[in-house]
Write an enzyme that holds these catalytic residues in place. Structure first.
Site, PDB file in Angstrom:
ATOM      1  CE  LYS A  80     -31.893-104.466 -37.789  1.00  0.00           C
ATOM      2  NZ  LYS A  80     -32.166-105.665 -38.597  1.00  0.00           N
ATOM      3  CB  SER A 155     -29.304-105.881 -41.137  1.00  0.00           C
ATOM      4  OG  SER A 155     -30.607-106.286 -40.741  1.00  0.00           O
ATOM      5  CB  SER A 179     -31.448-109.410 -40.435  1.00  0.00           C
ATOM      6  OG  SER A 179     -31.245-109.202 -41.797  1.00  0.00           O
TER       7      SER A 179
END
Length: 495
Positions: A80, A155, A179
């Site tokens: 990420k 996210s 997330s």
């Protein structure tokens, strides 16, 4: 024959060790799949093709010489884009960090390098991890590989979409209020959020420091357990890091839930829960009951207060953490300005997106004098009461089972028009972060449009092994399914 990209991370590593597949072949297979589906999914912000191929040669050499024996050696993975990677841009999917290349790597990246994992690149995310759909990214939206007209969740939507579309064998995400687990549910993959303090946050660009935790996203529970073993460690550079007695999670991979006490919170099955989700989650509970688990409903008080408490605390911490992005030392700086204060103002208002500004303003408001006691302190007290409610539940149960999200993935554009509705999408995941607990989301069915649904297992602090065992046992009753987009030449269905 099973295609190379369909293997789990552990299966791939085993074949590499047995010299059936070379590390370079594995990396090339991932890069080819990225080339094939990336224009439809947009899971990546940066793909480091040269770096991955160069690292593949080094790792192959170390494996051949017997110096690298980790269970994940040679496996290509994605990270990420809020986790610092030396020499590879780390943008948090924000214009304000569009040109930031860290001079150091996060501790988890060092741990993965030591284990011989190859990093393919950085995945798209909601800007500064603020959002539940991966639509607030400054670099465009990520699409759900199961149906490209729907969101992948957020996210960590890029990480979950990349694993789901078989562009990488596993990925790292970060979980502040769900997330990792919520997008895993939307994308039909497995995502694990460890107990707060288990994985070092050094090098993770902070959103809510008391809530953030890095964790794995993979095709199955076995992979998640092995990845967690690899990335967990005590780190003196992170003041919230906890030295645990054991970092062994893979011994929990047993298909045995006989006598395990599983609690189902009634509060999680009320208004707002999609009927198909309810059926799929209760179906998962039934599977475990048939395997010998003791399943019982109970009242988990305080659930309704989790969202207001979370958004007050997370926004307060975000407004403080994001004050460092001011156009002075790194990142975006406005081109025209008069004086220092004007440069701050212009750089921040041009560099941050709408959702980030909304949370900075909310955070600054709840921390301001006159409102601090009324909002922030009250939220902290509520957080303590939520932890207390879980403590009471875990005196009776080994594991708590419930939905990961209230519905399957919404359509693109639906959530942005109604931020409050988007915030409510985190209702089942947020309290886990407020209480610092571990949680894992595993696919358990599909809705009427054929979109994946996830079931969430929640454990007490440091009881990852219990949730891994329950999730693994449930997983044995199903087979992993990849979306059509992962298959060569097939597109996912637009509505």
């Amino acid at each position: 024959m099973m295609s190379l990209k369909s293997l789990t991370a552990l299966e791939l590593a085993k074949k590499i060790k047995q010299k059936e597949i070379s590390v370079k072949e594995a990396v090339c297979a991932s890069l080819a799949q990225i080339g094939e589906v990336e224009d439809k999914v947009h899971a990546f912000v940066t793909v480091d093709k040269e770096g991955a191929l160069k690292r593949a040669e080094e790792v192959q050499r170390e494996i051949s010489e017997g110096r690298l024996t980790s269970p994940l050696a040679g496996v290509p993975a994605a990270v990420k884009d809020n986790i610092c990677t030396q020499g590879i841009p780390t943008t948090c999917s924000s214009k304000i960090l569009h040109n930031f290349v860290p001079g150091y790597s996060a501790q988890v990246i060092s741990n993965m390098a030591e284990a011989g994992v190859i990093i393919l690149g950085k995945t798209n995310m909601d800007e500064f991890a603020m959002g539940s759909t991966t639509e607030t990214s400054a670099f465009g939206v990520t699409r759900n590989p199961w149906n490209t007209g729907h969101v992948p969740g957020g996210s960590s939507g890029g990480s979950c979409a990349a694993v789901s579309a078989e562009e990488c064998f596993f990925a790292l995400g970060s979980d502040t209020g769900g997330s990792i687990r919520q997008p895993s549910s939307y994308c039909g993959v497995t995502g694990l959020k460890p107990t707060y303090g288990t994985v070092s946050r050094y090098g993770l660009i902070a959103y809510g420091s008391s809530l953030d935790q890095i964790g794995p996203v993979a095709k199955d529970v076995s992979d998640c357990a092995a990845i967690l073993e690899t990335i967990s460690s005590y780190d003196r550079k992170d003041s919230t890091s906890i030295l645990r007695e054991s970092y062994d999670f893979t011994t929990a991979l047993k298909d045995d839930v006989k006598g395990m006490r599983i609690g189902i919170p009634r509060d999680y099955f009320g208004e707002g829960l999609d009927v198909r989700v309810k059926e799929a989650v209760l179906g998962a509970a039934k599977v475990l009951q048939e395997k010998g688990a003791v399943v019982e409903e109970f009242d988990l008080s305080m659930a309704e207060y989790a969202i207001p408490a979370y958004y007050v605390i997370a926004s307060a911490e975000a407004s403080s953490n994001l004050s460092r992005f001011d156009g002075v030392k790194y990142g975006y700086r406005a081109e025209e300005y008069q004086g220092l204060h004007n440069m701050y103002k212009k750089s921040r208002s041009q560099g941050f997106g709408a959702e980030v500004k909304r949370r900075i303003m909310l955070g600054s408001f709840v921390l301001s004098s006159g409102y601090y006691d009324a909002y922030y302190l009250k939220a902290l007290r509520t957080k303590a009461l939520i932890k207390q409610a879980f403590n009471q539940a875990f005196q009776k149960f080994d594991v708590i089972l419930g939905p990961t999200a209230p519905s399957a993935a919404p359509k693109l554009g639906e959530s942005l028009s109604d931020p409050l509705k988007m915030y409510l999408g985190d209702i089942y995941t947020i309290s886990v972060n407020l209480a610092g607990l571990p949680g894992i989301s595993v696919p358990c069915g599909k809705d009427k449009k054929g979109l994946p649904i996830g079931v969430q297992f929640i454990g007490d602090c440091f009881e990852e092994k219990k949730i891994i065992q329950a999730a693994y046992s449930f997983e044995q009753s199903r087979t992993y399914e990849a979306p059509l987009i992962a298959g060569k030449g097939e597109e996912s269905v637009h509505e």
